[in-house]
Design an enzyme around this catalytic site. Sequence first.
Site, PDB file in Angstrom:
ATOM      1  CE1 TYR A   1      -3.012   3.073   0.981  1.00 41.66           C
ATOM      2  CE2 TYR A   1      -1.947   3.072   3.126  1.00 41.66           C
ATOM      3  CZ  TYR A   1      -2.779   3.677   2.192  1.00 41.66           C
ATOM      4  OH  TYR A   1      -3.373   4.867   2.504  1.00 41.66           O
TER       5      TYR A   1
ATOM      6  CE  LYS B   1      -8.839   0.853   3.650  1.00 37.71           C
ATOM      7  NZ  LYS B   1      -7.858   1.376   4.539  1.00 37.71           N
TER       8      LYS B   1
ATOM      9  CG  ASP C   1      -1.470  -4.714   5.995  1.00 37.74           C
ATOM     10  OD1 ASP C   1      -2.610  -5.204   6.090  1.00 37.74           O
ATOM     11  OD2 ASP C   1      -1.257  -3.515   5.741  1.00 37.74           O
TER      12      ASP C   1
HETATM   13  N1  PLP Z   1      -2.733  -1.474   4.963  1.00 38.41           N
HETATM   14  C1  PLP Z   1      -3.392  -1.600   3.795  1.00 38.41           C
HETATM   15  C2  PLP Z   1      -3.231  -2.852   3.001  1.00 38.41           C
HETATM   16  C3  PLP Z   1      -4.215  -0.573   3.332  1.00 38.41           C
HETATM   17  O1  PLP Z   1      -4.854  -0.723   2.161  1.00 38.41           O
HETATM   18  C4  PLP Z   1      -4.324   0.621   4.104  1.00 38.41           C
HETATM   19  C5  PLP Z   1      -5.172   1.731   3.645  1.00 38.41           C
HETATM   20  O2  PLP Z   1      -5.718   1.701   2.574  1.00 38.41           O
HETATM   21  C6  PLP Z   1      -3.610   0.708   5.293  1.00 38.41           C
HETATM   22  C7  PLP Z   1      -2.835  -0.350   5.707  1.00 38.41           C
HETATM   23  C8  PLP Z   1      -3.698   1.957   6.145  1.00 38.41           C
HETATM   24  O3  PLP Z   1      -4.886   1.947   6.844  1.00 38.41           O
HETATM   25  P1  PLP Z   1      -5.607   3.282   7.429  1.00 38.41           P
HETATM   26  O4  PLP Z   1      -6.080   4.054   6.249  1.00 38.41           O
HETATM   27  O5  PLP Z   1      -6.682   2.747   8.289  1.00 38.41           O
HETATM   28  O6  PLP Z   1      -4.573   4.030   8.185  1.00 38.41           O
END
Ligand code: PLP
Length: 397
Positions: free
Chosen positions: A114, A211, A186
């Site tokens: 990401y 998400k 993740d």
């Molecule tokens: N990890 C992944 C795979 C994501 O897609 C995202 C955000 O899109 C994040 C972490 C970060 O999450 P947040 O937007 O809740 O900080």
Amino acid sequence: MSEQRFYTLGLHGGSRPSAKTANASKSPPIFQTTVFTFDGIDRVEEYLEGDPDLYMYSRLGNPNQRDLEARLAAVEGAEAAAVTSSGMSAILVAVLSMAELRRTRRLVVSDRLYGGTRTLFLKEFAPMGFEIVEVDLSDPAAVDAALSPSPAILYFETISNPSMSVAPVEELVIAAGKHGAAVLIDNTFLSPVLFRPLEWGAHAVVHSSTKYLNGHSDATGGAVLGEAGFIADVRRRTAALGCHLNPFEAWLTLRGLQTLALRMDRHCANGMRIARALAGGVLGRVGDVSYPLLESGGAYRRNRKLFPDGCGGMLSFNAGDEDRARRFIEGCELISFSPSLAGVQTTLSHPATTSHRGQSDEELARQGIGRGTIRLSVGIEDPADIEGDLRHALAGM
Ligand code: PLP
């Protein structure tokens, strides 16, 4: 007590029946408070000695956070969980705590992540003195070389955002074990319903609960899961850095979590159907449809082993170029262009101008992203309606 005046009565008048219920409410109350009260110094001592029923200050702990953590740990099969203000802060505290535990400042990270995570590593961790090594996870020799010099943390996404590359988890855990590296995964794109990294040998898991875990696009949050000692350190750090989850968002996320398994069933069924229809050209002309359980994909057998119950609602495809992507986005009516993912409604994103903005075409290409790449987050609507909208938008390109 002397007669209280109006201003004081507004603040202190009457008893507080809600603070004294003897039987539990079915839905948890929201402890929308920054601070708790003590009836004397002895109670403060009890709190500091670790009485789990006492709270002091919501940055340091709040019952809504603890409710959510207990439920998440149960679902993920983890000893413990710590919740944070966002997925990004979950990654931040997880990496800092793991680095301290393993006494390392070497992060070996997937070269497909990401965009926000990549920026965190390159723009925040690197200037703090961390060594960031980006590696192609599909190249075992490169992974081995990257892990060799000294103990490291190996960090990757089970399925990468947005290229949908599936990490070879089994092989990576073995490689990390050989070199004494910690594995931090993740798992946002799958949720614990579809994949539980700890059962595959990961040391800790992070989620953006923004998400699938919450699933309704109305609460930002993050979670770290793993062994109790590690999580205690993550909690301490979360409090110290002030990146705790607020009570209402913890409450909303717990509410969303109750339907996670049901939602994931539907995301999987709809995701599979839309991926097949796009790949088969039934809805219009697109290229490079990427969905881990497409039977035509090279790694189908391995992916089926990792995700026997399905792989969720995320997929990507190539609309051709940026102009065609623009026309496609403008042609969608049901599906909104909302640069987040994993909510109950189908949404799309254009990574090159949103989550991975500011990167050169070469950098994007290395991560499997083109100017025409569209990331689709398939929701739980009637799939015929999603197909109808896609067909309409693709025809208008
Ligand atoms: N990890 C992944 C795979 C994501 O897609 C995202 C955000 O899109 C994040 C972490 C970060 O999450 P947040 O937007 O809740 O900080």
